[in-house]
Design an enzyme around this catalytic site. Structure first.
Site, PDB file in Angstrom:
ATOM      1  N   GLU A 184       9.629  15.033  16.446  1.00  0.00           N
ATOM      2  CA  GLU A 184       9.999  14.953  15.041  1.00  0.00           C
ATOM      3  C   GLU A 184       9.156  15.939  14.238  1.00  0.00           C
ATOM      4  O   GLU A 184       7.936  15.952  14.341  1.00  0.00           O
ATOM      5  CB  GLU A 184       9.761  13.527  14.521  1.00  0.00           C
ATOM      6  CG  GLU A 184      10.228  13.343  13.106  1.00  0.00           C
ATOM      7  CD  GLU A 184      10.080  11.905  12.619  1.00  0.00           C
ATOM      8  OE1 GLU A 184       9.114  11.240  13.016  1.00  0.00           O
ATOM      9  OE2 GLU A 184      10.925  11.460  11.812  1.00  0.00           O
ATOM     10  N   LYS A 221       0.840  -1.206   0.000  1.00  0.00           N
ATOM     11  CA  LYS A 221       0.000   0.000   0.000  1.00  0.00           C
ATOM     12  C   LYS A 221       0.870   1.250   0.000  1.00  0.00           C
ATOM     13  O   LYS A 221       1.501   1.571   0.994  1.00  0.00           O
ATOM     14  CB  LYS A 221      -0.932   0.048   1.205  1.00  0.00           C
ATOM     15  CG  LYS A 221      -1.974   1.146   0.998  1.00  0.00           C
ATOM     16  CD  LYS A 221      -2.594   1.703   2.246  1.00  0.00           C
ATOM     17  CE  LYS A 221      -1.830   2.814   2.902  1.00  0.00           C
ATOM     18  NZ  LYS A 221      -1.922   4.139   2.241  1.00  0.00           N
ATOM     19  N   GLU A 254       9.696   0.598  10.720  1.00  0.00           N
ATOM     20  CA  GLU A 254      10.725   1.630  10.587  1.00  0.00           C
ATOM     21  C   GLU A 254      10.006   2.939  10.857  1.00  0.00           C
ATOM     22  O   GLU A 254       9.184   3.377  10.057  1.00  0.00           O
ATOM     23  CB  GLU A 254      11.343   1.550   9.187  1.00  0.00           C
ATOM     24  CG  GLU A 254      12.745   2.085   9.139  1.00  0.00           C
ATOM     25  CD  GLU A 254      12.768   3.546   8.799  1.00  0.00           C
ATOM     26  OE1 GLU A 254      12.642   4.360   9.740  1.00  0.00           O
ATOM     27  OE2 GLU A 254      12.881   3.872   7.620  1.00  0.00           O
ATOM     28  N   CYS A 278      13.187  10.309   7.833  1.00  0.00           N
ATOM     29  CA  CYS A 278      13.058   9.886   9.229  1.00  0.00           C
ATOM     30  C   CYS A 278      14.407   9.890   9.941  1.00  0.00           C
ATOM     31  O   CYS A 278      14.486  10.078  11.143  1.00  0.00           O
ATOM     32  CB  CYS A 278      12.427   8.514   9.310  1.00  0.00           C
ATOM     33  SG  CYS A 278      13.099   7.377   8.104  1.00  0.00           S
TER      34      CYS A 278
END
Lengths: 491, 260, 287
Positions: free
Chosen positions: A401, A196, A270, A304
């Site tokens: 983040e 996806k 992850e 990331c």
């Protein structure tokens, strides 16, 4: 001494701007409508709903993309299961490998087309999609293709069995590359896949579906279902899926762990990061400045593992920060398709709003903000390269983040102090260290609790090199042998 | 309550403006993920860092405390000490943490010690004076009691156990002795003197033990940052972790709480 | 001559290298199957667990920083100490209702397991480290590193061998551990602390608790400062609670539902790798 040669006196403008150098889009082929890729065919979604994939640089619609509902996901998983049981797991591994090699080659042949579409759909500079995303995607397929018939050598003392159907959910920051990271090792070890792609960047995955058709891969081995988070949820919850691989936010990752609790599904995650990039006073300063730019402004900071927390030793902090500011002035923000562009568009309106929220928080918290003075195009989603100074560990911008071109800078005095600060975070994906002393690189690498440490570089990736996080940055690794381990059962 | 009584402290030879600025921010933003927390009472720094803290804490209610009088040993002349005190007060310190001359005290020259405190108090002007007895060097509880009385009579606003540089630092027995001295001083003079245990207090549990001691010895009136402080650098995060534990039910990790 | 009265042993927790009673003051009364002896075990509390995690966390840096050779030596020493106390453990097993033959086998295999893992201390890294041939001028290598503090619910059915089979691979790999001993057969897990105490294992590296599993599993799995949890047991409710709680801080979860601890597959370097992280370093090449 007076020179006798005539010096040509021609008026040169002191204000030299580069001309636009856009990559042409005439050789790409994009349909106006994309259906779901199930069992080797493009299939209309059962409920008939489509969503627009938008070019974030000018807010125009590029194509309509099918939204997969529960029934569609069921169909894709069934196709994958059938292909797994009847074809793929039975196939001679060397033949499996050859299919994967084919995919690698076909991507290499169509690098330019894929790069342009990647930049159109996601807003990243063509220089990056052309030189990094697409070639690396091909390299991943190439690397794992070779493992298919060598699995007996991979894990000492053990043999491998595939797991079954892998449900793979990927993010929007490296659309094709993440697809490659996920699909290549899964196929090589004998699994079949339902992928996806992210809602805002589905196009290169769908183009990959065309390549998979061209490669004549048996139907159902790779299925691609587009949609939003609900499509991903159907996939996670599906009882016939044996393995979930997810790359994305820590928040969604945690909800996946909870959804999978009590099931026997394996998973690889992850997740987010807040990497420390550490500059010692003995670092090659100019090289470090380039490295800092790359660590945080690469792909607009939508990375990331971005080096979003900068730690500069106090003795060189003034010099570094001033060089950083003048280097930022040279960054060209604009059309992602322009080959001169350094900073492309922010991937989506939602992401831009999130970044803007953090900029406001930073200013409210009393930190000093600096943004480069580039012109922001009128249409599209943009954020100028930004840095914050006067920061400390207790600032939210240091802890959370942001996933944008926003660097927060702190200073430090001793190596022990900076190690403690670098580790003072729930995350542990990556880290960077800049010094002329090799032993110091190893010391930092040993003491930082993170999965990838870069010495005098940042944001380097390679198919042979495992990537993944400690703590809340995830579980399992992608790339190298470790990446293969995520898709096999050992016996 | 503990959080609002902390003098968040950094007293290291390697302190730099960067470090002090970061600590000042922590003082005002203990844990922004959990709204509604108080700030600490004060930050405590070396004299040359007072101007940095003054700028960094502008607009907050957090007080600036500075150690002065040749901290931590106190081994210099009275005039140098007074000069140092005037410097920190001029630079914006609202509280001064002085050390007593332990050598003189132990050799019996109580008059010298008392006079020194008196003169430092005068140099402080409006700033509050905390007198550090350095109980680890006074050895006996009798000495602690005598030094406490001496300091209070000479003009201390607070009496404080330790510099944090000598072991043992604050211990329950020493703190109790000092609290009793404070109580007796109040009974005799009607003046409420403050108390500050410092050094070695790093857990919420220890913090609560001291608060209970204050409540039992001096009563509720002393349970205010005006009269009771903790000198500590890592106590705040442990208290924060316990607060979050109370709210969420599971034990916490220091990875989730900013160092400074 | 009058017969000397038997001196009963007091069984305590082992936290931070000290034998301490539970802070809660609670106990679990245990009567051996032959109804000869009554033992009051500590019913460890969540606060004991918290203290144990604090101690494990503070021991982690030094323990993971020890040389692999030294960790191997220490585990060999543990094996020596268990060998010396063989009779004690055999009689404890017999007391808990096992046959003499079973008990002897359990202890012998346990000693073997310790020696086996002592040997792995400086070898598994070589097996699972790699130099990765990246396409750029970097020396790139990946090595296993301990994940940190590991909380373990020891198997209920194998009180010594099973206990060691989950604790030892984690600790050989540089992790520090808080382990909850078997509830049905707590004896050998608890007394194993006596072996550790005489084996040069630094305090806090292995912390041993006894207590009610029902009560403590929630805390073991939800503690934010625990990096991995090993759950041994077939209770699907517990297993799924453990897995849900790992989401809080993305803890690594290792499950053993019905492992037979005598089987050869109950040991091996892959068990060590269950509580390891892979770290990749990019070191520049140039001048």
């Amino acid at each position: 001494m007076v020179s006798k040669t005539n010096i040509r006196k021609k008026k040169v403008s002191t204000n030299w701007e580069y001309s636009a150098a856009p990559e042409s889009t005439d050789h790409i082929s994009l349909k106006s409508n994309y259906d779901l890729f199930i069992a080797g065919k493009f299939t209309k979604p059962k409920e008939g709903t489509y969503f627009n994939s938008i070019n974030p640089a000018n807010e125009t619609n590029i194509a309509k993309v099918a939204s997969a509902g529960k029934a569609d996901v069921n169909k894709a998983v069934s196709a994958a299961k059938v292909a797994y049981e009847n074809v793929w797991k039975k196939m001679d591994p060397s033949q499996r490998g050859k299919y994967i090699y084919r995919i690698a080659r076909l991507i290499q042949e169509r690098v330019r087309e894929f790069a342009v579409i990647e930049s159109l759909d996601g807003g990243k500079p063509i220089r990056e999609s052309r030189d990094i995303d697409i070639p690396l995607a091909a390299a991943h397929f190439f690397y794992y293709a070779g493992w298919a018939d060598k699995l007996d050598y991979a894990f000492p003392g053990r043999k491998t069995k595939p797991i079954g159907v892998a449900g793979q959910i990927i993010p929007w920051n490296f659309p094709l590359l993440m697809a490659a990271w996920k699909i290549a090792p899964a196929l090589a070890s004998g699994n079949t896949v339902v992928l996806k792609p992210a809602e805002t960047t589905p196009l290169t995955a769908l183009k990959l579906a065309e390549i998979i058709q061209d490669a004549d891969l048996p139907p159902g081995v790779v299925n691609i279902v587009t949609g939003d988070g609900s499509t991903g949820k159907y996939l996670v919850d599906h009882p016939k899926v044996d393995k979930i691989a997810f790359t994305g936010s820590t928040e969604v990752g945690k909800s996946i762990i909870q959804a999978l609790a009590g099931s026997s599904k394996k998973y690889t995650l992850e997740l987010g990061g807040k990497a420390a990039n550490i500059i010692f006073e003995d670092a090659p300063i100019d090289q470090a400045v380039e490295g800092i730019i790359n660590s945080i402004f690469f792909n607009q900071g939508h990375v990331c593992c971005a080096g979003s927390r900068l730690y500069v030793q106090e003795s060189v902090s003034k010099e570094i920060i001033s060089k950083l500011k003048s280097r930022m002035e040279n960054l060209i923000l604009g059309d992602p398709l322009d080959k001169n562009t350094d900073i492309g568009a922010i991937n989506s309106k939602t992401q831009l709003e999130k970044i803007q929220m953090y900029l406001d928080i930073g200013v409210d918290e009393g930190s000093t903000i600096y943004q480069s003075t580039c012109t922001i195009p009128k249409k599209g989603y943009w954020c100028a390269p930004t840095l914050f100074t006067d920061m400390s560990q207790s600032h939210r911008l240091v802890q959370e983040e942001i996933f944008g071109p926003v660097l927060v800078i702190q200073t430090f005095r001793t190596i022990d102090e900076v190690i403690a600060k670098a580790n003072n975070t729930p995350y542990g994906l990556s880290g960077g260290v800049w010094t002329d002393k090799g032993s110091k690189i190893f010391k930092i690498s040993k003491d930082i609790r993170a999965g990838v440490i870069w010495g005098n570089t940042f944001n380097k990736f390679d198919p042979t090199s495992p990537f993944g996080g400690y703590k809340e940055s995830g579980m399992g690794r992608e790339g190298g042998l470790e990446g293969l381990l995520q898709y096999v059962n050992l016996y | 309550m503990i959080l609002s009584m902390i003098d968040l402290t950094t007293l290291e030879g390697k302190d730099s403006p960067g470090k002090v600025k970061q600590l000042c921010y922590k003082a005002a933003h203990l844990h922004d993920q959990h709204p509604g927390l108080p700030t600490v009472a004060a930050i405590c720094v070396y004299p040359n860092m007072v101007p940095v803290a003054k700028v960094a804490l502008a607009g907050t209610n957090i007080k600036i405390a500075s150690v002065a009088t040749a901290f931590p040993s106190g081994m210099t002349t009275l005039s140098a000490k007074l000069k140092e005190v005037r410097f920190v007060v001029d630079a914006g310190a609202e509280e001064v943490d002085m050390v007593i001359s332990r050598g003189k005290f132990l050799s019996g020259d109580l008059e010298f010690v008392g006079d020194e405190i008196y003169q430092v108090k005068n140099a402080c002007g409006a700033a509050k004076l905390k007198v550090i007895l350095e109980t680890g060097e006074l050895v006996t509880l009798d000495n602690v009691r005598r030094a406490s009385d001496l300091a209070m009579n000479a003009g201390a606003d607070f009496i404080k156990t330790s510099t944090g540089k000598i072991n043992p630092c604050a211990t329950p027995a020493v703190v109790l002795t000092m609290l009793e001295a404070v109580r007796d001083h109040y009974v005799q003079t009607g003046h409420r003197i403050g108390m500050k245990p410092a050094g070695g207090i790093s857990t919420a549990k220890q913090g609560i033990q001291y608060l209970v001691m204050v409540r039992e010895t001096l009563g509720q009136a002393w349970l205010t940052p005006d009269l009771f402080r903790f000198g500590a650098s890592s106590l705040a995060n442990d208290v924060l972790m316990q607060i979050i534990k109370q709210n969420q039910g599971n034990y916490q990790s220091s990875d989730y709480f900013s160092l400074d | 001559m009058t017969q000397s009265l038997h001196i009963n042993k007091t069984y305590k927790l082992y936290i931070d290298g000290n034998f301490s009673r539970t802070e809660s003051g609670r106990y679990i009364k245990w009567i051996d199957p032959k109804k000869k002896m009554i033992i009051n075990f500590c019913r460890g509390s969540r606060k004991d667990f918290r203290n144990a995690v604090v101690s494990a966390r503070s021991a982690f840096k030094a323990w993971s920083g020890r040389s692999a050779y030294n960790r191997g030596q220490i585990f060999y020493r543990i094996a020596e100490m268990l060998e010396g106390r063989k009779e004690q453990f055999i009689s404890e097993l017999i007391l808990q209702g096992f046959t003499k033959k079973q008990s002897k086998k359990e202890v012998t295999l346990s000693i073997d397991r310790l020696v086996y893992y002592a040997g792995w201390a400086d070898k598994y890294q070589q097996l699972f480290s790699r130099v990765n041939p990246v396409s750029s001028p970097y020396y790139n290598f990946s090595t296993p590193e301990p994940t940190g503090v590991v909380a373990a619910i020891a198997p209920d059915n194998s009180c010594l061998l099973g206990f060691l089979s989950v604790v030892v691979p984690a600790v050989v790999g540089g992790n520090t551990v808080v382990v909850l001993a078997s509830e049905s057969y707590p004896l050998c897990g608890i007394t194993f602390a006596e072996v550790l105490h005489s084996s040069d294992v630094p305090g806090g590296v292995i912390n041993i608790m006894s207590g009610r599993h029902d009560e403590l599993i929630e805390q073991f799995s939800s503690h934010m400062d625990v990096n991995a949890i090993i759950y041994c047991g077939a209770d699907s409710g517990h297993a799924s609670m453990v897995e849900k709680n790992t989401a809080l801080n993305v803890k690594r979860a290792v499950k053993y539902a019905d492992q037979n601890w005598i089987n050869p597959d109950a040991q091996g370097p892959y068990h060590i790798m269950k509580s390891q992280e892979i770290k990749t370093t990019w070191h520049p090449i140039g001048y």
